[in-house]
Design an enzyme around this catalytic site. Structure first.
Site, mmCIF file in Angstrom:
data_model
loop_
_atom_site.group_PDB
_atom_site.id
_atom_site.type_symbol
_atom_site.label_atom_id
_atom_site.label_comp_id
_atom_site.label_asym_id
_atom_site.label_seq_id
_atom_site.Cartn_x
_atom_site.Cartn_y
_atom_site.Cartn_z
ATOM 1 N N HIS A 1 53.533 -18.268 8.290
ATOM 2 C CA HIS A 1 53.915 -17.500 7.132
ATOM 3 C C HIS A 1 52.662 -16.605 6.521
ATOM 4 O O HIS A 1 52.596 -16.539 5.552
ATOM 5 C CB HIS A 1 54.570 -18.393 6.367
ATOM 6 C CG HIS A 1 56.000 -18.735 6.539
ATOM 7 N ND1 HIS A 1 56.718 -19.966 6.309
ATOM 8 C CD2 HIS A 1 56.798 -18.316 7.535
ATOM 9 C CE1 HIS A 1 57.688 -20.281 6.786
ATOM 10 N NE2 HIS A 1 58.011 -19.112 7.556
ATOM 11 N N CYS B 1 45.957 -5.046 1.679
ATOM 12 C CA CYS B 1 46.508 -3.872 0.999
ATOM 13 C C CYS B 1 47.832 -3.440 1.658
ATOM 14 O O CYS B 1 47.829 -3.494 2.785
ATOM 15 C CB CYS B 1 45.424 -2.698 0.790
ATOM 16 S SG CYS B 1 45.993 -1.422 0.414
#
Length: 253
Positions: free
Chosen positions: A115, A123
């Site tokens: 995860h 970004c």
């Protein structure tokens, strides 16, 4: 097993429960974040995060106040490192984003973060990665929703949010470990979130000994070779030190 025999490959599938002793609360337990504040789930849902600046501002405050980045490894994390240093091949597949396995000293390449990680930001436009600490310094200096310094795009933590796919490369490596290990220990995970949970079943199907260390029952308990309900902070070190001993390798102090 004699000392000249090849030790087993041990896969550790870790969930939130392994980090609760470090002061990081779980998400789905009786006192979990999602139960206490259902609105908080929006802060880690990609669609809401990208569409609503107010959600992003709240998310940055949540990251600023998060215990995860201040937490230290506990006895369970240390036990995994001790097993590795005893010469037993270890791979960690973790659902956690706290980076505590690496902070405890486990070799970086031996940790697969399904995860992602809360210790970096990415970004959403140019995909540049940077340290979470740098972004939080900007928040502390007054930027409520810091943008990417390279392109002005929206920054998010380098975690997999709800609505995003897991990294197929990381998942592929995790599946290979599940198929190739001789022992799979699922620790501190409800084994209810897919596809991570399926790794326990894959390991069992390929002949691994499956051990589940978790306070609550899981869907995979019926196929496990052993289910441990004892506290993780004492149960996992005992289990891993025992594996090191039976592999003919004394655990490192």
């Amino acid at each position: 097993m004699g000392s000249n025999d090849k030790p087993p490959l041990v896969a550790i599938l870790s969930g939130a429960g392994i980090s609760t002793d470090s002061g990081i609360p779980d998400y789905r337990g009786p006192n979990g974040l999602w139960r206490r504040d259902p609105e908080a789930e929006k802060l880690v849902t990609y669609e809401h995060y990208m569409a609503d600046p107010a959600i992003r501002r709240r998310a940055w405050l949540m990251r600023r106040d998060s215990e995860a980045l201040r937490a230290r490894p506990n006895a369970a994390h240390d036990a995994v490192v001790r097993l590795e240093r005893a010469g037993v091949p270890v791979r960690v597949i973790t659902q956690n984003v706290d980076g505590l396995h690496q902070l405890a000293g486990l070799t970086e390449r031996k940790v697969l973060e399904l995860h992602g990680t809360a210790r970096a930001v990415v970004c959403t436009k140019c995909h540049r990665r940077s340290a979470m600490a740098e972004a939080l310094e900007r928040v502390a200096a007054g930027e409520a929703d810091p943008a990417c310094l390279a392109c002005g795009g929206i920054l998010k933590s380098a975690t997999v949010m709800f609505g995003q796919r897991l990294d197929p490369v990381v998942l592929g490596k995790a599946m290979a470990v599940a198929k190739g290990c001789q022992i799979m220990i699922a620790v501190g995970t409800s084994l209810r979130v897919q596809p991570a949970a399926s790794l326990a079943g894959i390991a069992a199907e390929h002949g691994a000994r499956l051990v589940i260390v978790n306070a609550e029952p899981t869907p995979y308990d019926p196929i496990a070779d052993e289910v441990v309900r004892e506290p993780i902070g004492s149960a996992l070190p005992a289990l891993l030190d025992g594996i090191a001993a039976t592999s003919g390798r004394a655990p490192a102090p």
